[in-house]
Design an enzyme around this catalytic site. Structure first.
Site, PDB file in Angstrom:
ATOM      1  N   TYR A  66      26.576  72.589   4.343  1.00 31.49           N
ATOM      2  CA  TYR A  66      28.083  72.932   4.129  1.00 31.49           C
ATOM      3  C   TYR A  66      28.516  72.529   2.690  1.00 31.49           C
ATOM      4  CZ  TYR A  66      28.654  73.324   9.286  1.00 31.49           C
ATOM      5  OH  TYR A  66      28.601  73.509  10.674  1.00 31.49           O
ATOM      6  N   PHE A 218      33.857  77.343  16.867  1.00 36.82           N
ATOM      7  CA  PHE A 218      34.694  78.304  17.063  1.00 36.82           C
ATOM      8  C   PHE A 218      35.715  78.158  18.287  1.00 36.82           C
ATOM      9  CE2 PHE A 218      31.512  80.988  14.277  1.00 36.82           C
ATOM     10  CZ  PHE A 218      31.763  80.483  13.367  1.00 36.82           C
ATOM     11  N   GLY A 222      37.295  81.538  17.821  1.00 36.65           N
ATOM     12  CA  GLY A 222      36.772  82.470  18.660  1.00 36.65           C
ATOM     13  C   GLY A 222      35.919  83.479  18.180  1.00 36.65           C
TER      14      GLY A 222
HETATM   15  N1  LIG Z   1      26.284  74.540  14.979  1.00 37.19           N
HETATM   16  C1  LIG Z   1      26.746  75.488  14.495  1.00 37.19           C
HETATM   17  O1  LIG Z   1      25.824  76.551  14.525  1.00 37.19           O
HETATM   18  C2  LIG Z   1      28.015  75.709  13.984  1.00 37.19           C
HETATM   19  C3  LIG Z   1      28.501  76.782  13.374  1.00 37.19           C
HETATM   20  C4  LIG Z   1      29.689  76.763  12.908  1.00 37.19           C
HETATM   21  C5  LIG Z   1      30.471  75.807  12.835  1.00 37.19           C
HETATM   22  N2  LIG Z   1      30.057  74.444  13.350  1.00 37.19           N
HETATM   23  C6  LIG Z   1      30.832  73.321  13.314  1.00 37.19           C
HETATM   24  O2  LIG Z   1      31.910  73.622  14.282  1.00 37.19           O
HETATM   25  C7  LIG Z   1      33.290  73.245  13.640  1.00 37.19           C
HETATM   26  C8  LIG Z   1      34.053  74.184  14.159  1.00 37.19           C
HETATM   27  O3  LIG Z   1      34.217  75.363  13.797  1.00 37.19           O
HETATM   28  P1  LIG Z   1      35.037  76.199  12.914  1.00 37.19           P
HETATM   29  O4  LIG Z   1      35.676  75.031  11.911  1.00 37.19           O
HETATM   30  O5  LIG Z   1      34.329  77.238  12.035  1.00 37.19           O
HETATM   31  O6  LIG Z   1      36.034  76.951  13.952  1.00 37.19           O
HETATM   32  P2  LIG Z   1      37.463  76.712  14.662  1.00 37.19           P
HETATM   33  O7  LIG Z   1      37.408  75.087  14.679  1.00 37.19           O
HETATM   34  O8  LIG Z   1      37.309  77.237  15.935  1.00 37.19           O
HETATM   35  O9  LIG Z   1      38.732  77.313  13.828  1.00 37.19           O
HETATM   36  C9  LIG Z   1      38.856  77.023  12.495  1.00 37.19           C
HETATM   37  C10 LIG Z   1      39.707  78.031  11.698  1.00 37.19           C
HETATM   38  O10 LIG Z   1      40.900  77.798  12.493  1.00 37.19           O
HETATM   39  C11 LIG Z   1      42.131  77.712  11.616  1.00 37.19           C
HETATM   40  N3  LIG Z   1      42.657  76.570  12.493  1.00 37.19           N
HETATM   41  C12 LIG Z   1      42.170  75.092  12.690  1.00 37.19           C
HETATM   42  N4  LIG Z   1      43.164  74.521  13.338  1.00 37.19           N
HETATM   43  C13 LIG Z   1      44.171  75.617  13.622  1.00 37.19           C
HETATM   44  C14 LIG Z   1      45.489  75.312  14.247  1.00 37.19           C
HETATM   45  N5  LIG Z   1      46.055  74.348  14.796  1.00 37.19           N
HETATM   46  N6  LIG Z   1      46.468  76.573  14.119  1.00 37.19           N
HETATM   47  C15 LIG Z   1      45.877  77.385  13.191  1.00 37.19           C
HETATM   48  N7  LIG Z   1      44.714  77.919  13.068  1.00 37.19           N
HETATM   49  C16 LIG Z   1      43.960  77.038  12.905  1.00 37.19           C
HETATM   50  C17 LIG Z   1      41.376  77.082  10.287  1.00 37.19           C
HETATM   51  O11 LIG Z   1      42.280  77.249   9.324  1.00 37.19           O
HETATM   52  P3  LIG Z   1      42.893  76.209   8.445  1.00 37.19           P
HETATM   53  O12 LIG Z   1      41.987  75.344   7.642  1.00 37.19           O
HETATM   54  O13 LIG Z   1      43.752  76.855   7.647  1.00 37.19           O
HETATM   55  O14 LIG Z   1      43.705  75.322   9.572  1.00 37.19           O
HETATM   56  C18 LIG Z   1      40.011  77.676  10.401  1.00 37.19           C
HETATM   57  O15 LIG Z   1      40.073  78.931   9.814  1.00 37.19           O
HETATM   58  C19 LIG Z   1      32.930  73.443  12.106  1.00 37.19           C
HETATM   59  O16 LIG Z   1      34.105  72.753  11.441  1.00 37.19           O
HETATM   60  C20 LIG Z   1      31.666  72.860  12.007  1.00 37.19           C
HETATM   61  O17 LIG Z   1      31.723  71.659  11.869  1.00 37.19           O
HETATM   62  C21 LIG Z   1      28.763  74.681  13.922  1.00 37.19           C
END
Ligand SMILES: NC(=O)c1ccc[n+]([C@@H]2O[C@H](COP(=O)([O-])OP(=O)(O)OC[C@H]3O[C@@H](n4cnc5c(N)ncnc54)[C@H](OP(=O)(O)O)[C@@H]3O)[C@@H](O)[C@H]2O)c1
Length: 307
Positions: A66, A218, A222
């Site tokens: 990352y 996600f 989603g």
């Molecule tokens: N194992 C794997 O292959 C893998 C793959 C992908 C991710 N991950 C891990 O999983 C974690 C979660 O995934 P993610 O961060 O991609 O997705 P997520 O948590 O589902 O969504 C994050 C997105 O939603 C927005 N968001 C967050 N809180 C919000 C709220 N309360 N209201 C409106 N929008 C909101 C964020 O933008 P803002 O910054 O503007 O809030 C960001 O664009 C990652 O951070 C990473 O650590 C693991």
């Protein structure tokens, strides 16, 4: 919902091996860039990380891969949080790798995993890693070794004291069984949400039977865009219906759709943990507060009948 004074403790706890974590955690993938792709504001994301811990978040997900041209999630975590609180569990992942310029490298072979673990140790400034996920990609079909070979290499590092606990990511039930035959597994990290295909529903139960945490990524984003509303290009009828149901339930509770999505995942089982990613302080507080949101049977029925 007022978010004041709601801490991650409201989500309840789960054991990752001998470590206790609040079920509502934090994902660090969003610390590098803003939604429009611009570099994040360094002071803001450092403040977000510190606020997360202040709010009781003690499970942070990260990875050495990352990073952007200006930012590294591990460096930001180190700068914001070291010396680390005793109860903080930092989970990282290995398998995928990137060169110095950010280009994706072939997946790590078993003998390359030690280097990836040591890279995380150096960046985070730790002598051991709390949890390391082996992230599986298409590489298993491209001659980088079986899952058992690669997980076995990590198990040796665990025996050597570099890693406390192991997990697997982007896997199915057979992968979990293969890993469990090699060494204890504390977590599975897969893409899963209200609006993504939900083949993993029975997998969550299988994980629970083995005492394994299921950690969706996600959960908010989603299969669609970050607002929780699928983009027109990606949306299926089911996505649209699920997003509409989440909005309706959110309005009835006076919360945001993102909070409903997080609460919905936490309601899928006591072994389900949340790691929402954000670079926004308000979103962070909202997400932590979602751990206190109790959906009714009627809410869950309306959200679930769509799946
Ligand atoms: N194992 C794997 O292959 C893998 C793959 C992908 C991710 N991950 C891990 O999983 C974690 C979660 O995934 P993610 O961060 O991609 O997705 P997520 O948590 O589902 O969504 C994050 C997105 O939603 C927005 N968001 C967050 N809180 C919000 C709220 N309360 N209201 C409106 N929008 C909101 C964020 O933008 P803002 O910054 O503007 O809030 C960001 O664009 C990652 O951070 C990473 O650590 C693991």
């Amino acid at each position: 919902m007022t978010t004041e004074m709601i801490t991650a403790a409201a989500s309840g706890t789960w054991q990752l091996g001998d470590r206790t974590v609040n079920r509502l955690g934090y994902g660090a993938m969003r610390t590098m860039a803003k939604g429009n792709g611009d570099p994040s504001d360094r002071d803001t994301v450092i403040a977000v990380l510190r606020r997360a811990v202040e709010l009781g978040v003690n499970h942070i997900d990260t990875a050495a891969f990352y990073f952007s041209s200006l930012r590294s999630a591990n460096e930001l975590i180190n700068t914001a949080l070291a010396p680390y609180p005793d109860d903080l569990v930092i989970t990282t992942k290995v398998g995928p790798g990137r060169g110095p310029a950010g280009d994706w490298l072939p997946e790590a072979r078993p003998e390359q995993l030690r280097g990836q673990v040591e890279e995380n140790l150096r960046q985070l400034g730790r002598d051991h890693l709390d949890v390391v996920n082996l992230r599986i990609g298409a590489g298993l079909d491209r001659g980088v070794g079986t899952l058992a070979d690669r997980f076995g290499a990590l198990a040796e590092l665990r025996e050597a004291g570099l890693i406390r606990h192991l997990g697997v990511s982007n896997v199915g039930p057979d992968h979990l069984r293969e890993a469990l035959a090699v060494a204890p597994v504390v977590c599975v990290q897969n893409k899963y949400s209200l609006t993504t295909a939900r083949e993993d529903d029975p997998f969550i139960e299988l994980c629970a039977e083995h005492g394994v945490a299921f950690v969706p990524f996600f959960a908010i984003a989603g299969g669609g865009n970050v607002s929780g509303r699928p983009s027109a290009r990606e949306a299926t009828d089911r996505d649209r219906a699920a997003a509409a149901a989440a909005e309706q339930v959110a309005a009835e509770h006076g919360v945001s759709p993102a909070q409903v999505r997080l609460a919905w995942t936490l309601h899928k089982g006591p072994n389900v943990l949340a790691i929402p990613g954000t670079g926004n302080l308000g979103h962070l507080e909202e997400n932590v507060a979602a751990g206190a949101l109790r959906l009714t049977d009627d809410d869950l029925a309306r959200l679930d009948t769509i799946g």
